[in-house]
Write an enzyme that holds these catalytic residues in place. Structure first.
Site, PDB file in Angstrom:
ATOM      1  CG  ASP A   1       5.677  38.071  32.930  1.00  0.00           C
ATOM      2  OD1 ASP A   1       4.432  38.016  32.819  1.00  0.00           O
ATOM      3  OD2 ASP A   1       6.305  37.438  33.798  1.00  0.00           O
TER       4      ASP A   1
ATOM      5  NE  ARG B   1       9.224  45.884  24.483  1.00  0.00           N
ATOM      6  CZ  ARG B   1       9.754  44.706  24.824  1.00  0.00           C
ATOM      7  NH1 ARG B   1       9.041  43.844  25.544  1.00  0.00           N
ATOM      8  NH2 ARG B   1      10.973  44.384  24.454  1.00  0.00           N
TER       9      ARG B   1
ATOM     10  N   GLY C   1      11.788  37.545  38.376  1.00  0.00           N
ATOM     11  CA  GLY C   1      12.359  37.699  37.049  1.00  0.00           C
ATOM     12  C   GLY C   1      13.838  37.356  37.018  1.00  0.00           C
TER      13      GLY C   1
ATOM     14  CB  ALA D   1      28.080  34.995  37.261  1.00  0.00           C
TER      15      ALA D   1
END
Length: 293
Positions: free
Chosen positions: A73, A78, A190, A213
């Site tokens: 991936d 890129r 992702g 978080a």
């Protein structure tokens, strides 16, 4: 048919599969062009004949029928910096673990050509995000876009940062967290997913804001329309924070505003009938399998 071929220059484990792909491609009397650094790596093996090449600034145009990425991936992320607004359909051949973007198994590489020629595919438009700031961000230049996500996060500290967030100029909240991910539907599988965000179908017209978080435990991932402009201002104990566009990273001075919005172009992904997004979900997330034994 004109086909562009790309891979990471540190990967030579793709060679056998590239050779198999070229062998199948020759049956269709097609032209193959290689990204020049990847070509140098593979040519040194002695298994490739002479081919035309392209790079970031020349060699590609909208006359290409397909752009094939060999890798994972990250390689596709890129690859889109080469494709940009050219509207060349992209497909990924995965030479490592199964990915959500690079879905075609390397053992089936010949089918990439066979099924494309037979028309057993659809083209799926993938939206992108772009970032704007009052001052140019030299690390990005004109590559100010991301297919997966744009993320702000802490730098040089273990302390949390505060991410003041506005949607279409309306104040939303201030996330007290390690950072904030603003993801496209493509990027929902992702970084956002690993931080508790939802899975979103690639064609959905949405963005996802996923805190990393968060200390304020009532902060939850938020799905908004993809025409929403997201304005962020980061503050914290350190003078700088990180801004990432997929795998590209810049350091920004805290306190400066950045604006995120849907890019003015999209990326065309080839979705083969045999390798659909939902099939990938089932394989990757083990959906529909009885795991009791």
């Amino acid at each position: 048919m004109k086909v562009a071929i790309y891979g990471q220059t540190y990967q030579n484990n793709a060679l056998d599969y590239v050779v198999a792909f070229l062998d199948e491609l020759q049956k269709t009397e097609s032209e193959a062009y290689f990204e020049e650094e990847f070509y140098k790596l593979l040519f040194s093996s002695g298994k490739l004949t002479s081919h035309k090449t392209f790079n970031m600034v020349s060699g590609l145009d909208d006359s290409f029928d397909m752009f094939v990425s060999f890798g994972g991936d990250g390689t596709i992320l890129r690859a889109i910096t080469y494709v940009r607004e050219l509207d060349i359909p992209v497909v990924g051949v995965n030479t490592g673990r199964l990915g959500f973007l690079s879905t075609f198994k390397k053992e089936d590489v010949r089918k990439v050509v066979q099924e494309f020629v037979s028309g057993a595919y659809t083209i799926v438009e993938r939206s992108l995000l772009e970032v704007h700031a009052d001052e140019a961000i030299p690390e990005f230049g004109d590559l100010n876009f991301a297919l997966n996500e744009i993320t702000v996060s802490r730098k040089d500290t273990t302390s949390m940062i505060t991410v003041e967030t506005y949607l279409n100029n309306e104040y939303l909240t201030s996330y007290w967290a390690d950072g904030l991910i603003v993801s496209t539907p493509t990027g929902s599988t992702g970084y956002s997913l690993s931080c508790g965000g939802p899975v979103i179908a690639p064609t959905a017209k949405s963005l996802v804001l996923t805190p990393i978080a968060p200390h304020n435990l009532n902060a939850r991932p938020l799905v908004v329309s993809d025409n929403t402009e997201v304005r962020l201002r980061v503050s914290g104990r350190e003078e700088y924070h990180l801004l990432s566009l997929d795998s590209r990273i810049a350091t920004l001075k805290s306190g400066k505003e950045i604006l995120l919005k849907k890019a003015g172009f999209s990326i065309k992904m080839i979705e083969y009938t045999s390798e659909s997004f939902f099939k990938t979900l089932r394989n990757k997330l083990l959906w529909g399998e009885d795991r009791r034994n």
